[in-house]
Design a protein around this motif. Sequence first.
Motif, PDB file in Angstrom:
ATOM      1  N   ILE A  56      12.344  -9.748  -5.209  1.00 30.65           N
ATOM      2  CA  ILE A  56      11.346 -10.826  -5.235  1.00 30.65           C
ATOM      3  C   ILE A  56      12.039 -12.179  -5.099  1.00 30.65           C
ATOM      4  O   ILE A  56      11.619 -13.045  -4.316  1.00 30.65           O
ATOM      5  CB  ILE A  56      10.522 -10.766  -6.537  1.00 30.65           C
ATOM      6  CG1 ILE A  56       9.770  -9.434  -6.643  1.00 30.65           C
ATOM      7  CG2 ILE A  56       9.543 -11.942  -6.604  1.00 30.65           C
ATOM      8  CD1 ILE A  56       9.131  -9.186  -8.004  1.00 30.65           C
ATOM      9  N   GLU A  57      13.114 -12.347  -5.849  1.00 32.52           N
ATOM     10  CA  GLU A  57      13.839 -13.618  -5.840  1.00 32.52           C
ATOM     11  C   GLU A  57      14.442 -13.918  -4.472  1.00 32.52           C
ATOM     12  O   GLU A  57      14.506 -15.083  -4.045  1.00 32.52           O
ATOM     13  CB  GLU A  57      14.941 -13.590  -6.904  1.00 32.52           C
ATOM     14  CG  GLU A  57      14.386 -13.604  -8.329  1.00 32.52           C
ATOM     15  CD  GLU A  57      15.424 -13.222  -9.375  1.00 32.52           C
ATOM     16  OE1 GLU A  57      16.610 -13.028  -9.001  1.00 32.52           O
ATOM     17  OE2 GLU A  57      15.058 -13.104 -10.567  1.00 32.52           O
ATOM     18  N   ARG A  58      14.870 -12.882  -3.763  1.00 30.45           N
ATOM     19  CA  ARG A  58      15.452 -13.074  -2.423  1.00 30.45           C
ATOM     20  C   ARG A  58      14.383 -13.207  -1.344  1.00 30.45           C
ATOM     21  O   ARG A  58      14.700 -13.438  -0.178  1.00 30.45           O
ATOM     22  CB  ARG A  58      16.372 -11.893  -2.081  1.00 30.45           C
ATOM     23  CG  ARG A  58      17.644 -11.802  -2.917  1.00 30.45           C
ATOM     24  CD  ARG A  58      18.617 -10.797  -2.322  1.00 30.45           C
ATOM     25  NE  ARG A  58      18.091  -9.438  -2.304  1.00 30.45           N
ATOM     26  CZ  ARG A  58      18.330  -8.502  -3.234  1.00 30.45           C
ATOM     27  NH1 ARG A  58      19.073  -8.815  -4.306  1.00 30.45           N
ATOM     28  NH2 ARG A  58      17.827  -7.289  -3.127  1.00 30.45           N
ATOM     29  N   GLY A  59      13.110 -13.039  -1.716  1.00 35.45           N
ATOM     30  CA  GLY A  59      12.032 -13.141  -0.743  1.00 35.45           C
ATOM     31  C   GLY A  59      11.880 -11.918   0.132  1.00 35.45           C
ATOM     32  O   GLY A  59      11.224 -11.979   1.179  1.00 35.45           O
ATOM     33  N   GLU A  60      12.439 -10.792  -0.298  1.00 37.73           N
ATOM     34  CA  GLU A  60      12.337  -9.564   0.491  1.00 37.73           C
ATOM     35  C   GLU A  60      10.968  -8.914   0.367  1.00 37.73           C
ATOM     36  O   GLU A  60      10.557  -8.137   1.237  1.00 37.73           O
ATOM     37  CB  GLU A  60      13.420  -8.576   0.060  1.00 37.73           C
ATOM     38  CG  GLU A  60      14.831  -9.046   0.361  1.00 37.73           C
ATOM     39  CD  GLU A  60      15.875  -8.071  -0.148  1.00 37.73           C
ATOM     40  OE1 GLU A  60      15.578  -6.859  -0.236  1.00 37.73           O
ATOM     41  OE2 GLU A  60      16.991  -8.509  -0.460  1.00 37.73           O
ATOM     42  N   ILE A  61      10.271  -9.206  -0.720  1.00 39.24           N
ATOM     43  CA  ILE A  61       8.938  -8.664  -0.933  1.00 39.24           C
ATOM     44  C   ILE A  61       8.114  -9.680  -1.717  1.00 39.24           C
ATOM     45  O   ILE A  61       8.661 -10.416  -2.551  1.00 39.24           O
ATOM     46  CB  ILE A  61       8.991  -7.304  -1.685  1.00 39.24           C
ATOM     47  CG1 ILE A  61       7.664  -6.547  -1.541  1.00 39.24           C
ATOM     48  CG2 ILE A  61       9.370  -7.495  -3.145  1.00 39.24           C
ATOM     49  CD1 ILE A  61       7.391  -5.996  -0.180  1.00 39.24           C
ATOM     50  N   GLY A  62       6.841  -9.747  -1.435  1.00 36.09           N
ATOM     51  CA  GLY A  62       5.934 -10.594  -2.202  1.00 36.09           C
ATOM     52  C   GLY A  62       5.092  -9.736  -3.130  1.00 36.09           C
ATOM     53  O   GLY A  62       4.840  -8.565  -2.845  1.00 36.09           O
ATOM     54  N   ILE A  63       4.661 -10.300  -4.220  1.00 33.92           N
ATOM     55  CA  ILE A  63       3.816  -9.588  -5.173  1.00 33.92           C
ATOM     56  C   ILE A  63       2.420 -10.195  -5.109  1.00 33.92           C
ATOM     57  O   ILE A  63       2.230 -11.379  -5.391  1.00 33.92           O
ATOM     58  CB  ILE A  63       4.372  -9.677  -6.610  1.00 33.92           C
ATOM     59  CG1 ILE A  63       5.837  -9.222  -6.650  1.00 33.92           C
ATOM     60  CG2 ILE A  63       3.515  -8.862  -7.565  1.00 33.92           C
ATOM     61  CD1 ILE A  63       6.083  -7.801  -6.171  1.00 33.92           C
ATOM     62  N   SER A  64       1.458  -9.386  -4.738  1.00 32.80           N
ATOM     63  CA  SER A  64       0.075  -9.865  -4.629  1.00 32.80           C
ATOM     64  C   SER A  64      -0.601  -9.881  -5.988  1.00 32.80           C
ATOM     65  O   SER A  64      -1.409 -10.763  -6.292  1.00 32.80           O
ATOM     66  CB  SER A  64      -0.732  -8.961  -3.691  1.00 32.80           C
ATOM     67  OG  SER A  64      -0.831  -7.640  -4.227  1.00 32.80           O
ATOM     68  N   SER A  65      -0.259  -8.890  -6.810  1.00 34.19           N
ATOM     69  CA  SER A  65      -0.982  -8.658  -8.055  1.00 34.19           C
ATOM     70  C   SER A  65      -0.195  -7.702  -8.925  1.00 34.19           C
ATOM     71  O   SER A  65       0.656  -6.940  -8.431  1.00 34.19           O
ATOM     72  CB  SER A  65      -2.364  -8.060  -7.745  1.00 34.19           C
ATOM     73  OG  SER A  65      -2.300  -7.123  -6.677  1.00 34.19           O
ATOM     74  N   VAL A  66      -0.456  -7.759 -10.222  1.00 36.40           N
ATOM     75  CA  VAL A  66       0.055  -6.749 -11.141  1.00 36.40           C
ATOM     76  C   VAL A  66      -1.142  -6.123 -11.839  1.00 36.40           C
ATOM     77  O   VAL A  66      -2.198  -6.736 -11.970  1.00 36.40           O
ATOM     78  CB  VAL A  66       1.059  -7.308 -12.168  1.00 36.40           C
ATOM     79  CG1 VAL A  66       2.219  -8.015 -11.466  1.00 36.40           C
ATOM     80  CG2 VAL A  66       0.390  -8.244 -13.163  1.00 36.40           C
ATOM     81  N   HIS A  67      -0.967  -4.893 -12.268  1.00 40.00           N
ATOM     82  CA  HIS A  67      -2.061  -4.134 -12.865  1.00 40.00           C
ATOM     83  C   HIS A  67      -1.794  -3.944 -14.342  1.00 40.00           C
ATOM     84  O   HIS A  67      -0.854  -3.262 -14.736  1.00 40.00           O
ATOM     85  CB  HIS A  67      -2.191  -2.781 -12.151  1.00 40.00           C
ATOM     86  CG  HIS A  67      -3.495  -2.090 -12.377  1.00 40.00           C
ATOM     87  ND1 HIS A  67      -4.057  -1.954 -13.630  1.00 40.00           N
ATOM     88  CD2 HIS A  67      -4.355  -1.490 -11.514  1.00 40.00           C
ATOM     89  CE1 HIS A  67      -5.196  -1.298 -13.521  1.00 40.00           C
ATOM     90  NE2 HIS A  67      -5.405  -1.011 -12.250  1.00 40.00           N
ATOM     91  N   ASN A  68      -2.617  -4.602 -15.153  1.00 41.17           N
ATOM     92  CA  ASN A  68      -2.532  -4.449 -16.601  1.00 41.17           C
ATOM     93  C   ASN A  68      -2.724  -2.963 -16.989  1.00 41.17           C
ATOM     94  O   ASN A  68      -3.511  -2.269 -16.353  1.00 41.17           O
ATOM     95  CB  ASN A  68      -3.643  -5.301 -17.242  1.00 41.17           C
ATOM     96  CG  ASN A  68      -3.517  -5.428 -18.743  1.00 41.17           C
ATOM     97  OD1 ASN A  68      -2.546  -5.959 -19.238  1.00 41.17           O
ATOM     98  ND2 ASN A  68      -4.499  -4.938 -19.468  1.00 41.17           N
ATOM     99  N   THR A  69      -1.997  -2.434 -17.964  1.00 38.16           N
ATOM    100  CA  THR A  69      -1.022  -3.125 -18.808  1.00 38.16           C
ATOM    101  C   THR A  69       0.349  -3.035 -18.135  1.00 38.16           C
ATOM    102  O   THR A  69       0.782  -1.941 -17.777  1.00 38.16           O
ATOM    103  CB  THR A  69      -0.997  -2.487 -20.204  1.00 38.16           C
ATOM    104  OG1 THR A  69      -2.296  -2.571 -20.780  1.00 38.16           O
ATOM    105  CG2 THR A  69      -0.006  -3.148 -21.090  1.00 38.16           C
TER     106      THR A  69
END
Length: 319
Positions: A56-69
């Motif tokens: 994520i920090e290197r910009g190799e993948i983006g995070i659209s959403s996380v699923h609780n919990t």
Amino acid sequence: MQQKDKGEYSFSTCWNIKRHQVGEAMIREIAELGFRRVELNYNVTKEMLRSIEPMIERGEIGISSVHNTFPHVADPDYGTDSELLGFEDETKRQKAIQLLVGSAEYAHRYGAEAVVVHPGEVPIPEEISKELGQLYNDEGRDSSKYRRKWEEFMERRQELSSGYVQQIIHSLDEVCNQAAAKGLNVQFGIETRSRPQQIPTLAEAKTIIEALHGAPVGIWYDTGHAIMMDRLGLYDSVGEMQGLMDEIVGVHIHETLGLSDHWCPYVHSKDMSFYDAYLPMIRRARVKVYELKSACTPEEIHQSHELLMKKMDGAREGI
């Protein structure tokens, strides 16, 4: 082989999480399908995040959403099928609130737009919903056996649901206040669920969202789950959405075969028109996530996406 870029569409780790112990390998397999963004689901562990976060920090993948919990919590009291934000026990309810705020902190840190939320459920034994599903499959929704059992179930659900809905509203209000105090820039999407005792119905979603007017709370429209609940008779998955179209935070894209969900739209049902009714919801959603089961092959995923894109383009052009 790297596949064609799938643009704004995201892809849930529920597809391949059981095949991987190392997070990086799991994400790379999804990226090879052509997805630039992923939804990190509730089975992603802290251990997996150790190799995902550098990506994520290197910009190799983006995070659209996380699923609780999120990340994974082994305690079933705070799993996907529990009372969660509707707990009457105050200690449990407060823990559920803190876990959801924690999920939002991860989402904010990763640049995600939303947290997918299972709000809770009416505490009706799971065996009853399983029996309804069996009757649906064996006898059909119009059979006298099914209708009688469904009426008994709905009478019980309606008797209990309003108190749990109000508790969920109370909990989400606390969550939003804490998130605002922490400066968390994320939306909370309350998800349409896969079992009839679970909250919300579309009417309940409308009640919750209206009660929290101005808060970052909307509906996460899981198309496959909504189709299943429509088939059982819980609500009209298309008609009742007309009053919620402006409140769609995100969608989970998948189709059902009977009451079996998480299949590739159009491809597995072989029906080239049924899923069209859900395209307006997909179009209106800010976050669009495929949530497919492991049985879906890469070839089927690509075919389904191509069909969906043609359908979406055709609808835009008025075809």
